[in-house]
Write a protein that holds these residues in place. Structure first.
Motif, PDB file in Angstrom:
ATOM      1  N   HIS A 188      62.843 -64.565  38.879  1.00  0.00           N
ATOM      2  CA  HIS A 188      62.275 -63.591  37.933  1.00  0.00           C
ATOM      3  C   HIS A 188      63.313 -62.527  37.551  1.00  0.00           C
ATOM      4  CE1 HIS A 188      57.780 -64.508  38.274  1.00  0.00           C
ATOM      5  NE2 HIS A 188      58.375 -65.374  39.078  1.00  0.00           N
ATOM      6  N   THR A 189      64.546 -62.940  37.447  1.00  0.00           N
ATOM      7  CA  THR A 189      65.595 -62.013  37.011  1.00  0.00           C
ATOM      8  C   THR A 189      66.718 -62.812  36.365  1.00  0.00           C
ATOM      9  OG1 THR A 189      67.069 -60.200  37.694  1.00  0.00           O
ATOM     10  CG2 THR A 189      66.850 -62.043  39.217  1.00  0.00           C
ATOM     11  N   ALA A 190      67.281 -62.283  35.304  1.00  0.00           N
ATOM     12  CA  ALA A 190      68.452 -62.917  34.693  1.00  0.00           C
ATOM     13  C   ALA A 190      69.645 -62.699  35.613  1.00  0.00           C
ATOM     14  CB  ALA A 190      68.717 -62.305  33.319  1.00  0.00           C
ATOM     15  N   PRO A 204      65.547 -65.541  33.362  1.00  0.00           N
ATOM     16  CA  PRO A 204      64.621 -64.432  33.637  1.00  0.00           C
ATOM     17  C   PRO A 204      63.188 -64.945  33.685  1.00  0.00           C
ATOM     18  CG  PRO A 204      65.359 -64.383  31.357  1.00  0.00           C
ATOM     19  CD  PRO A 204      66.154 -65.457  32.029  1.00  0.00           C
ATOM     20  N   THR A 209      59.328 -59.339  35.935  1.00  0.00           N
ATOM     21  CA  THR A 209      60.746 -59.157  36.249  1.00  0.00           C
ATOM     22  C   THR A 209      60.876 -58.595  37.662  1.00  0.00           C
ATOM     23  OG1 THR A 209      61.310 -58.759  33.933  1.00  0.00           O
ATOM     24  CG2 THR A 209      62.874 -57.982  35.598  1.00  0.00           C
ATOM     25  N   GLU A 228      57.982 -54.885  31.903  1.00  0.00           N
ATOM     26  CA  GLU A 228      59.147 -55.379  31.166  1.00  0.00           C
ATOM     27  C   GLU A 228      58.744 -56.571  30.296  1.00  0.00           C
ATOM     28  OE1 GLU A 228      62.135 -54.111  31.100  1.00  0.00           O
ATOM     29  OE2 GLU A 228      61.848 -52.580  32.640  1.00  0.00           O
ATOM     30  N   SER A 231      61.740 -62.630  28.753  1.00  0.00           N
ATOM     31  CA  SER A 231      63.095 -62.912  28.275  1.00  0.00           C
ATOM     32  C   SER A 231      63.365 -64.407  28.331  1.00  0.00           C
ATOM     33  CB  SER A 231      64.138 -62.171  29.123  1.00  0.00           C
ATOM     34  OG  SER A 231      63.957 -60.782  29.075  1.00  0.00           O
ATOM     35  N   ALA A 233      66.905 -67.327  28.242  1.00  0.00           N
ATOM     36  CA  ALA A 233      68.351 -67.542  28.280  1.00  0.00           C
ATOM     37  C   ALA A 233      68.735 -68.628  27.272  1.00  0.00           C
ATOM     38  CB  ALA A 233      68.795 -67.953  29.675  1.00  0.00           C
ATOM     39  N   TYR A 247      71.348 -63.828  27.057  1.00  0.00           N
ATOM     40  CA  TYR A 247      69.972 -63.516  27.432  1.00  0.00           C
ATOM     41  C   TYR A 247      69.339 -62.671  26.333  1.00  0.00           C
ATOM     42  CZ  TYR A 247      71.232 -65.120  32.128  1.00  0.00           C
ATOM     43  OH  TYR A 247      71.652 -65.875  33.195  1.00  0.00           O
ATOM     44  N   VAL A 249      65.671 -60.614  25.149  1.00  0.00           N
ATOM     45  CA  VAL A 249      64.319 -60.113  25.358  1.00  0.00           C
ATOM     46  C   VAL A 249      63.449 -60.546  24.170  1.00  0.00           C
ATOM     47  CG1 VAL A 249      62.929 -58.009  25.450  1.00  0.00           C
ATOM     48  CG2 VAL A 249      65.030 -58.180  26.799  1.00  0.00           C
TER      49      VAL A 249
END
Length: 254
Positions: A188-190, A204, A209, A228, A231, A233, A247, A249
């Protein structure tokens, strides 16, 4: 130039929030002015592994671009097969898939462990991956995707349930120089790091996030940002073989 869109962790649960966020990402991708070579959704499709959640996923995870979806630790293999692959076998074997594009191969491996949250590639999955790599010409890049990252990301909550047994995967990499990169979700994060000398690129989360350890939180169970936006990629393979990731949003403007 090859462009692959990569999203992960939609966690569809029958609630409008998860559905709206997933819909926004898929509409954004379908609205792009150019065709993508693939769209990868790297796991945690359903939040509880229920048939109704996969029915919802089948409606939302549609694209004019080639699409491939793999399971994560919140998914249930038999229900995943019924709802997304149209298979009524009830099989709990790994859901491994291959997308052969124009000038690339995307090998999707099931790293889920039924009844558990950590990841592990079964021997049958590794053997299939080895076969795909062996059968693919050395001048054709192969990207390998799964849900769980096989390396620590310095995020304790996720690192505790990452992919284990990764030394077996690393040994396979040594035999196949055209294995270009690993693509995963779960965190859950880029994020971007390396594994076995290859890029390890983390999509992501769509549903939420992750809060990084050095970010503030009001309590020990507050692991994620819910406010947040989702997103996505974009992995770009250039004609020179160099891999670049962007990346983006996605804001639902409806």
């Amino acid at each position: 130039m090859i462009v692959i869109a990569h999203l992960s962790d939609v966690h569809l649960d029958g609630d409008r929030r998860a559905a709206d966020r997933t819909r926004a990402v898929m509409e954004y991708l379908d609205g792009l002015p150019h065709d993508l070579d693939a769209v990868l959704v790297s796991g945690d499709i359903a939040d509880h592994g229920e048939d109704a959640e996969y029915e919802e996923a089948a409606k939302l995870l549609r694209s004019r671009h080639p699409l491939v979806v793999c399971p994560g630790n919140h998914d249930e293999r038999a229900a995943f097969r019924r709802g997304l692959l149209g298979e009524e076998t009830g099989s709990v074997l790994p859901v491994d898939q291959v997308l052969r594009g124009d000038g690339f191969v995307l090998a999707v491996c099931d790293s889920s462990v039924p009844g558990a949250h950590h990841g592990f590639l079964e021997e049958a999955t590794l053997a299939r991956l080895d076969g795909v790599l062996t059968d693919t010409p050395r001048d054709t890049p192969v990207l390998v995707a799964f849900h769980h990252p096989p390396a620590e990301l310095h995020t304790p909550y996720v690192d505790e349930i990452r992919q284990f047994g990764e030394e077996r995967l690393a040994a396979l990499v040594e035999r196949h120089p055209h294995l270009t990169a690993f693509l995963c979700g779960h965190a859950h994060t880029a994020a971007a790091t390396t594994f076995a000398g290859r890029p390890l690129l983390v999509a992501p989360g769509v549903a939420s996030t992750l809060r990084l350890p050095w970010e503030g939180q009001s309590g020990p169970s507050e692991h994620v940002h819910l406010d947040e936006p989702p997103s996505v990629a974009f992995h770009v393979l250039g004609d020179d073989g160099r891999l670049t990731t962007h990346y983006r949003v996605v804001v639902d403007r409806r």
